[in-house]
Scaffold this active site. Sequence first.
Site, mmCIF file in Angstrom:
data_model
loop_
_atom_site.group_PDB
_atom_site.id
_atom_site.type_symbol
_atom_site.label_atom_id
_atom_site.label_comp_id
_atom_site.label_asym_id
_atom_site.label_seq_id
_atom_site.Cartn_x
_atom_site.Cartn_y
_atom_site.Cartn_z
ATOM 1 N N HIS A 158 -34.004 19.035 -38.916
ATOM 2 C CA HIS A 158 -33.281 18.797 -40.184
ATOM 3 C C HIS A 158 -34.108 19.233 -41.402
ATOM 4 O O HIS A 158 -33.577 19.305 -42.506
ATOM 5 C CB HIS A 158 -32.925 17.322 -40.335
ATOM 6 N N ASP A 192 -29.541 19.423 -29.889
ATOM 7 C CA ASP A 192 -29.510 18.055 -30.410
ATOM 8 C C ASP A 192 -28.053 17.718 -30.770
ATOM 9 O O ASP A 192 -27.269 18.604 -31.107
ATOM 10 C CB ASP A 192 -30.400 17.961 -31.658
ATOM 11 N N HIS A 202 -26.991 16.397 -33.375
ATOM 12 C CA HIS A 202 -26.740 16.685 -34.797
ATOM 13 C C HIS A 202 -27.020 18.153 -35.102
ATOM 14 O O HIS A 202 -27.917 18.762 -34.527
ATOM 15 C CB HIS A 202 -27.654 15.817 -35.674
ATOM 16 N N ASP A 259 -29.826 13.047 -27.904
ATOM 17 C CA ASP A 259 -28.846 12.104 -28.446
ATOM 18 C C ASP A 259 -27.409 12.521 -28.127
ATOM 19 O O ASP A 259 -26.455 11.904 -28.606
ATOM 20 C CB ASP A 259 -29.052 11.874 -29.957
HETATM 21 ZN ZN LIG Z 1 -30.069 14.220 -33.498
#
Ligand SMILES: [Zn+2]
Length: 369
Positions: free
Chosen positions: A159, A219, A221, A308
């Site tokens: 991120h 991931d 996200h 995740d």
């Molecule tokens: Zn994540």
Amino acid sequence: MISIFSPDHALHDPPHELLDGALIPVYESPRRATLIHAAIRRAALGPILPPRAFDSAPIRAVHDDDYLDYLEGIYERWVAAGGAPAAVLPGTLAVRWMSRRCENPIAAPGYYTFDLSAPIVAGTYTAARAAVDVALTGAALLLEGERVVYALCRPPGHHAGRDLCGGYCYLNNAAIAAEYLLRSITDRPTGTIYRAPTADQRVEAQDRSSDRVAILDIDYHHGNGTQQIFYERDDVLFVSIHADPAREYPYFAGYVDERGSGGGLGCNLNIPLEAGITNERYLEALDGALAAIGDFAPGFLVLSAGLDTFGGDPIGDFALTTTAYPLIGQRIAALGLPTLIVQEGGYAAAELGENIVGLLWGIQEVGEK
Ligand SMILES: [Zn+2]
């Protein structure tokens, strides 16, 4: 398979984050790395080595100098200026029409942060710096001939943008490793800022197709930081499979129509998925991502490996089971590329170790044939 790990990750242990209006314990805790480390040791995947020490040049090739200086010094400056010693967390964010830089230590975090899930404590910079060394050591081993290396990075990185932290991420381990690999195979100096290639250079690059690196982000996200860093680049393909940002963090990036810009147009591929995704449907999406990587013909693959996506993850809504991860690993390994696996998210404590070991076994099984 060689794994790289640094105990310095534990120096980053913030007491809280602000999530959806609630002050809660940080999901991204030292326990995650401890669990993963124990699981890969039990699984006897291969040696677990400490990282080598790198200077800051490979980091400065990806992150802005002022951002790096900020990360290194902000905790002490914040506390000295009266900020809460528990953790650096901004109260005011620089957004759209009010984005002037402000050196005031109480305000600066609002300039370099895009959410309230990246608190900074006294040990954050040292831990983040160690995670970069972990990733770079893995990259160096690939350049020395290893086929697959696992970098147990914590804090994670995908991120983090060029000059922004957020989402538990401070330095973009995968992006720094990818840029390091690229500069090593193209003989570009590691300490200079990348400049977009001329048309002639692009034609030449097409003749030297392995002078490219692909990053696959699995991931849950979207890897918004990695996307930003390479968005205008045609020598790095970024492919991300993630929860549809219309319903899930990071909300403001990760959509299908983000395809790259300028020379990088077509070198960014987002594959957003619906809630409740099953193993079968996920593997279909993965096949699409892998086909794009195959077409790009990179010399190396960097895998941003978040766990995740697991059905039991407390902050995800996919329905993958533990049996999915070896299959994901096998398909990635079938690309036949030297692969650096970089740890990103994954918060289901009980299954985290088993799931990452499954992924690594899957990759190793095919990769070392
Ligand atoms: Zn994540």
